[in-house]
Design a protein around this motif. Structure first.
Motif, mmCIF file in Angstrom:
data_model
loop_
_atom_site.group_PDB
_atom_site.id
_atom_site.type_symbol
_atom_site.label_atom_id
_atom_site.label_comp_id
_atom_site.label_asym_id
_atom_site.label_seq_id
_atom_site.Cartn_x
_atom_site.Cartn_y
_atom_site.Cartn_z
ATOM 1 N N THR A 1 0.816 -1.219 0.000
ATOM 2 C CA THR A 1 0.000 0.000 0.000
ATOM 3 C C THR A 1 0.844 1.260 0.000
ATOM 4 N N ASP A 2 2.002 1.225 0.657
ATOM 5 C CA ASP A 2 2.855 2.409 0.665
ATOM 6 C C ASP A 2 3.450 2.670 -0.713
ATOM 7 N N ALA B 1 0.896 4.036 -3.213
ATOM 8 C CA ALA B 1 0.604 5.429 -2.857
ATOM 9 C C ALA B 1 1.719 6.351 -3.336
ATOM 10 N N GLU C 1 1.444 9.547 -5.924
ATOM 11 C CA GLU C 1 1.979 10.841 -5.503
ATOM 12 C C GLU C 1 3.168 11.280 -6.353
ATOM 13 N N TYR D 1 1.536 4.922 7.120
ATOM 14 C CA TYR D 1 1.082 3.664 6.518
ATOM 15 C C TYR D 1 1.722 2.447 7.195
ATOM 16 N N ASP E 1 -4.878 4.092 0.237
ATOM 17 C CA ASP E 1 -4.734 5.547 0.166
ATOM 18 C C ASP E 1 -4.771 6.035 -1.273
#
Length: 327
Positions: A100-101, A104, A108, A241, A310
């Motif tokens: 998930t990090d 994300a 970004e 996260y 996210d």
């Protein structure tokens, strides 16, 4: 005044123009993103290395999708999260395991994605905690993160989720990648290097128990380097996260629980897939997870599927979670 009628030739010409316009509209609409008519009949699920958690779980998910939807699925090995995100973005694959990090970061446009912001990737749902394990042996004398200074340490491929985890953990301990002899190895190469004595330790981000680390226990006494509570808190404050986690006693033959942190493993999809297809695949995976053989399958439930997400959720997956009442 006499009415003006179109000549037969002009009438035929007008009809042809009308039909051409209608045909053009139909063709253009069929190529729009998310149109079911553009969905592939065969999809690929990018996983990770063959000795990690992604690969065996991906194989089981491919079977579930093939058995419960109108498409066939195949799980393929890869270099995991960062590569998978870029493969999704470029349309080379349809579904991928990601941290998930890392995904994300892609949206970004930071860390490994500074030169290519991701726009075509959406979440399907989160799966289970991915534990950051600093693996070594009893013989190295490494008992803390600070003890890694000057040691030969595998940190994964540059830009990978494991590499970023290593950077951030070293950072909160006042260190950097430059303070270790960093080696860019996959899980198999890392545990093989530890076994052969070529490296001292390895950062491995994966669900526990991790196959490559379990294999290592057959030849050496495995040790997992603990993170102290104050450093765990500092890491979570800096990077929300992360979540506190534990490698439990008995795992890899450990004599006691080892404190560490985790990120979440998730599935992401190319946003061009139709709502109908992603809905069916999401439903198939989350409603058949209990039949999977891997230990981590017990974590895969609709109730926790939006935790740690996210980025935007694909409309097809969101439709399923809405039906299940998952916020």
């Amino acid at each position: 005044m006499k009415k003006k009628w179109l000549s037969p030739l002009a009438l035929i010409f007008a009809v042809l123009l009308f039909l051409a316009a209608c045909g053009g509209d139909d063709s253009e609409g069929g190529e729009e993103a998310g149109d079911p008519s553009t969905d592939p009949e065969m999809i690929q699920i990018a996983t990770g290395g063959t000795s990690g958690t992604y690969y065996p779980l991906g194989g089981e998910m491919a079977s579930i999708i093939s058995d419960n939807t109108d498409v066939s699925a195949d799980a393929i090995s890869s270099n995991a999260s960062a590569e998978n995100v870029l493969s999704l973005e470029n349309g080379d694959i349809e579904i991928a395991f990601v941290q998930t990090d890392v995904v994300a970061h892609g949206v970004e446009g930071i860390n490994a994605f500074e030169d290519e912001t991701v726009e075509n990737v959406q979440a399907m749902g989160s799966l289970y905690p991915e534990t950051i394990q600093i693996v070594t042996t009893d013989d190295t004398g490494i008992e803390s993160v600070e003890d890694l200074e000057g040691m030969t340490v595998s940190v994964g491929a540059p830009g990978s989720g494991t590499y970023i985890n290593a950077e951030q953990i070293l950072e909160v301990h006042g260190m950097s990648i430059d303070d270790i002899d960093a080696q860019n190895l996959d899980f198999d190469e890392s545990t093989g290097g530890i076994q052969d004595g070529n490296i001292d330790a390895a950062f491995i981000t994966a669900g526990t128990p991790t196959g490559a680390v379990e294999g290592l226990t057959a030849s050496v006494d495995v040790s997992i380097v603990p993170l102290e509570q104050d450093k765990i808190d500092e890491l979570i404050d800096a990077y929300p996260y992360y979540a506190e986690d534990t490698v439990e006693e008995g795992t890899y033959g450990l004599d006691e629980d080892v404190g560490t942190v985790a990120v979440l493993a998730a599935l992401a999809v190319n946003s061009s897939l139709s709502e109908d297809l992603v809905y069916e695949m999401t439903k198939a995976i989350y409603e058949n997870a209990e039949g999977m053989a891997h230990d981590k399958a017990s974590f895969i439930t609709p109730d926790s599927a939006l935790e740690g997400i996210d980025i935007e959720v694909h409309p097809g997956a969101q439709k399923y979670f809405d039906e299940e009442g998952i916020e």
